[in-house]
Scaffold this motif. Structure first.
Motif, PDB file in Angstrom:
ATOM      1  N   UNK A   1       0.847  -1.194   0.000  1.00 13.27           N
ATOM      2  CA  UNK A   1       0.000   0.000   0.000  1.00 13.27           C
ATOM      3  C   UNK A   1       0.884   1.246   0.000  1.00 13.27           C
ATOM      4  N   UNK A   2       0.505   2.199  -0.777  1.00 13.50           N
ATOM      5  CA  UNK A   2       1.187   3.487  -0.805  1.00 13.50           C
ATOM      6  C   UNK A   2       0.896   4.236   0.493  1.00 13.50           C
ATOM      7  N   UNK A   3       1.882   4.934   1.011  1.00 15.24           N
ATOM      8  CA  UNK A   3       1.690   5.737   2.216  1.00 15.24           C
ATOM      9  C   UNK A   3       0.784   6.916   1.899  1.00 15.24           C
ATOM     10  N   UNK A   4      -0.269   7.128   2.698  1.00 13.54           N
ATOM     11  CA  UNK A   4      -1.153   8.269   2.441  1.00 13.54           C
ATOM     12  C   UNK A   4      -0.401   9.588   2.529  1.00 13.54           C
ATOM     13  N   UNK A   5      -0.637  10.447   1.550  1.00 10.63           N
ATOM     14  CA  UNK A   5      -0.091  11.798   1.593  1.00 10.63           C
ATOM     15  C   UNK A   5      -0.915  12.706   0.712  1.00 10.63           C
ATOM     16  N   UNK A   6      -0.889  13.980   1.049  1.00 16.73           N
ATOM     17  CA  UNK A   6      -1.595  14.983   0.269  1.00 16.73           C
ATOM     18  C   UNK A   6      -0.674  15.552  -0.794  1.00 16.73           C
ATOM     19  N   UNK A   7      -1.258  15.959  -1.897  1.00 14.03           N
ATOM     20  CA  UNK A   7      -0.495  16.607  -2.964  1.00 14.03           C
ATOM     21  C   UNK A   7      -0.318  18.088  -2.634  1.00 14.03           C
ATOM     22  N   UNK A   8       0.595  18.744  -3.364  1.00 12.79           N
ATOM     23  CA  UNK A   8       0.796  20.186  -3.213  1.00 12.79           C
ATOM     24  C   UNK A   8       0.827  20.821  -4.594  1.00 12.79           C
ATOM     25  N   UNK A   9       0.460  22.078  -4.649  1.00 12.66           N
ATOM     26  CA  UNK A   9       0.528  22.807  -5.923  1.00 12.66           C
ATOM     27  C   UNK A   9       1.956  22.833  -6.447  1.00 12.66           C
ATOM     28  N   UNK A  10       2.911  23.061  -5.559  1.00 12.04           N
ATOM     29  CA  UNK A  10       4.300  23.201  -5.973  1.00 12.04           C
ATOM     30  C   UNK A  10       4.866  21.906  -6.551  1.00 12.04           C
ATOM     31  N   UNK A  11       4.630  20.791  -5.897  1.00  9.66           N
ATOM     32  CA  UNK A  11       5.221  19.520  -6.327  1.00  9.66           C
ATOM     33  C   UNK A  11       4.388  18.783  -7.365  1.00  9.66           C
ATOM     34  N   UNK A  12       3.053  18.891  -7.250  1.00 12.56           N
ATOM     35  CA  UNK A  12       2.180  18.059  -8.078  1.00 12.56           C
ATOM     36  C   UNK A  12       1.348  18.843  -9.085  1.00 12.56           C
ATOM     37  N   UNK A  13       1.254  20.155  -8.904  1.00 13.06           N
ATOM     38  CA  UNK A  13       0.442  20.963  -9.804  1.00 13.06           C
ATOM     39  C   UNK A  13      -1.027  21.004  -9.421  1.00 13.06           C
ATOM     40  N   UNK A  14      -1.381  20.343  -8.330  1.00 12.53           N
ATOM     41  CA  UNK A  14      -2.761  20.386  -7.829  1.00 12.53           C
ATOM     42  C   UNK A  14      -2.764  20.001  -6.355  1.00 12.53           C
ATOM     43  N   UNK A  15      -3.819  20.407  -5.677  1.00 17.05           N
ATOM     44  CA  UNK A  15      -4.002  20.068  -4.267  1.00 17.05           C
ATOM     45  C   UNK A  15      -5.488  20.097  -3.947  1.00 17.05           C
ATOM     46  N   UNK A  16      -5.843  19.530  -2.800  1.00 15.22           N
ATOM     47  CA  UNK A  16      -7.235  19.605  -2.362  1.00 15.22           C
ATOM     48  C   UNK A  16      -7.333  20.545  -1.170  1.00 15.22           C
ATOM     49  N   UNK A  17      -8.492  21.155  -1.028  1.00 19.04           N
ATOM     50  CA  UNK A  17      -8.719  22.174  -0.009  1.00 19.04           C
ATOM     51  C   UNK A  17      -9.328  21.548   1.241  1.00 19.04           C
ATOM     52  N   UNK A  18      -9.067  22.155   2.369  1.00 17.50           N
ATOM     53  CA  UNK A  18      -9.620  21.733   3.649  1.00 17.50           C
ATOM     54  C   UNK A  18     -11.003  22.370   3.813  1.00 17.50           C
TER      55      UNK A  18
END
Length: 114
Positions: A1-18
């Motif tokens: 299983x992949x370790x859960x992590x959130x994306x970032x605009x800087x690294x991934x080009x998208x992110x999700x909002x809280x």
């Protein structure tokens, strides 16, 4: 299983909002489902999440776009959900339906009860 992590605009080009933060900042105009509902999602549930996506505009400049999109819950791992995007964003073809993503109850802004 992949370790859960959130994306970032800087690294991934998208992110999700809280969604909890957005609701706390403007509770009269930004409703979210009750915490118990967001914490008890099952595989197959469909939820809405706010995305911020960095994509080029018509002149090639990178611009941050906000989109609300549906995500289907696939698995639960402790405080995390693994889901797949259920629709395509309007602003880019780089993110498409079927893309996996990690999220938590705090990110859910709506639940499809249909």
């Amino acid at each position: 299983m992949t370790t859960p992590q959130l994306t970032t605009l800087e690294a991934d080009g998208w992110m999700i909002d809280d969604g909890e933060i957005a609701h706390a900042e403007n509770p009269d105009n930004f409703w979210i489902p009750p915490l118990n509902d967001r914490q008890s999602l099952e595989p197959g549930s469909i939820v809405k999440i706010r995305f911020y996506i960095r994509a080029p505009n018509d002149s090639g400049d990178l611009v941050d776009h906000g989109e609300r999109m549906w995500v289907q819950v696939k698995e639960r791992h402790g405080e995390w959900y693994l889901g797949t995007l259920d629709n395509d964003p309007y602003c880019t073809d780089a993110i498409q339906a079927g893309m996996p993503l990690w999220f938590q109850p705090r990110h859910v802004i709506d639940i499809d009860r249909g």
